[in-house]
Write a protein that holds these residues in place. Sequence first.
Motif, PDB file in Angstrom:
ATOM      1  N   ASP A  78       0.841  -1.201   0.000  1.00  0.00           N
ATOM      2  CA  ASP A  78       0.000   0.000   0.000  1.00  0.00           C
ATOM      3  C   ASP A  78       0.874   1.249   0.000  1.00  0.00           C
ATOM      4  O   ASP A  78       0.557   2.238  -0.674  1.00  0.00           O
ATOM      5  CB  ASP A  78      -0.925  -0.024   1.226  1.00  0.00           C
ATOM      6  CG  ASP A  78      -1.994   1.062   1.158  1.00  0.00           C
ATOM      7  OD1 ASP A  78      -2.358   1.474   0.039  1.00  0.00           O
ATOM      8  OD2 ASP A  78      -2.480   1.480   2.232  1.00  0.00           O
ATOM      9  N   ASP A 109       0.017   6.848   3.807  1.00  0.00           N
ATOM     10  CA  ASP A 109      -0.016   5.584   4.561  1.00  0.00           C
ATOM     11  C   ASP A 109       0.840   5.644   5.830  1.00  0.00           C
ATOM     12  O   ASP A 109       1.251   4.597   6.331  1.00  0.00           O
ATOM     13  CB  ASP A 109       0.418   4.418   3.644  1.00  0.00           C
ATOM     14  CG  ASP A 109      -0.108   3.069   4.109  1.00  0.00           C
ATOM     15  OD1 ASP A 109      -1.272   2.997   4.531  1.00  0.00           O
ATOM     16  OD2 ASP A 109       0.654   2.084   4.060  1.00  0.00           O
ATOM     17  N   HIS A 157      -5.160   5.929   6.228  1.00  0.00           N
ATOM     18  CA  HIS A 157      -6.380   5.195   6.617  1.00  0.00           C
ATOM     19  C   HIS A 157      -6.251   4.480   7.970  1.00  0.00           C
ATOM     20  O   HIS A 157      -7.082   3.618   8.272  1.00  0.00           O
ATOM     21  CB  HIS A 157      -6.764   4.191   5.514  1.00  0.00           C
ATOM     22  CG  HIS A 157      -5.825   3.039   5.382  1.00  0.00           C
ATOM     23  ND1 HIS A 157      -6.251   1.729   5.450  1.00  0.00           N
ATOM     24  CD2 HIS A 157      -4.487   2.981   5.197  1.00  0.00           C
ATOM     25  CE1 HIS A 157      -5.208   0.923   5.295  1.00  0.00           C
ATOM     26  NE2 HIS A 157      -4.125   1.660   5.131  1.00  0.00           N
ATOM     27  N   THR A 212      -4.743   3.070   1.754  1.00  0.00           N
ATOM     28  CA  THR A 212      -4.535   4.446   1.297  1.00  0.00           C
ATOM     29  C   THR A 212      -4.768   4.515  -0.213  1.00  0.00           C
ATOM     30  O   THR A 212      -5.291   5.506  -0.724  1.00  0.00           O
ATOM     31  CB  THR A 212      -3.116   4.911   1.680  1.00  0.00           C
ATOM     32  OG1 THR A 212      -2.994   4.832   3.099  1.00  0.00           O
ATOM     33  CG2 THR A 212      -2.851   6.335   1.235  1.00  0.00           C
TER      34      THR A 212
END
Length: 325
Positions: A30, A85, A110, A130
């Motif tokens: 991510d 992130d 997130h 993210t």
Amino acid sequence: MDRNLLERIRELTQSARRILMVTHVAPDGDAIGSLLGLGLLLRAQGKELTLACEDPVPELYTWLPGSAGIVRQTSGPYDLVVSLDCSDERRMGSVFHEGLAGLPLLNIDHHVTNTLFGTINWVDPSAVATAQMILSLAGALGWPLSKPVADCLLTGMVTDTRSFRTYNVDTAAIRAALRLMEEGAELNEIARRALDQRPLASVRLWGEAIGRLNTDGEILWTEVTRAMRQRWGLGENGDSGLANFLSGVRESKIVVVFTERDNGTIDVGMRSVPGHDVAAAAYRLGGGGHPQAAGCTLEGDLAVVRQRVLDEVRRSLAGDDAKGP
Ligand code: AMP
Ligand code: MN
Ligand code: MN
């Protein structure tokens, strides 16, 4: 997405010319996918970008477009920093240094444990990755997608959800994945590359770590020492596969994997079943994460760190955190 926030992000990204984009140390899919995906989107908007991460891109993500352009040191000048992130400032590592402190900082993340360290904070714990937020942003601002962007963003979503199997996956996540697949990203290929493929040496290392498994009530834990990694010729490959695999053990509620890094610090990876929130314990230990997957990085001797973490996790099993997401 909140309209005011969207407008502020639109203004910030439109007015900035030279943007530094940063993701977290020991990057996962991510981190790399969001960095490269947003990088492609902003370059298409004519921005001059530096993409940075303190640690090298793990080999399993080097196939992503633009990964060779990620730098490990930053010099500037910049007009804007975007953090992706990262749940707190320290996660940005050395690429975010004192010289950048006066710049506007857009924090896109997130994690439920995000410390809101930016000048503008867009934190959405309902997003599974993210990368999903970056897709929403592109949609809201009318930025065109492409297959390379979709490959990067779907990689982020696939790695954070273990290919759409984690407890937080909802219809919005599936819809986002569908959109990325329509753009040409291949879910099966991405899942195979990011989750299923690993060198034999990695599996041998798992074997050794599994040979040393310990149970402590409903806690299952093991460790990967530097000596073990050296024995199998493995660097810091960003593979959280062992913790994920162990989280399938039926008798356990919480899994903890301790990994010694080359710099001597200990990375702690935690997993839990719903009803037990490891993000809270990780946060108390100076880390962060999500209710069912969290972690922290601690200094000190492995045996001492292990005791401290297991005490904290035991407390959370016994008490306050046992309410779940
Ligand atoms: P991992 O076990 O490395 O896959 O990490 C699981 C989750 O925990 C990640 O999504 C991160 O959000 C979080 N995490 C792991 N390590 C740290 C850390 N040192 N500090 C903050 N969050 C972390
Ligand atoms: Mn991450
Ligand atoms: Mn993430």
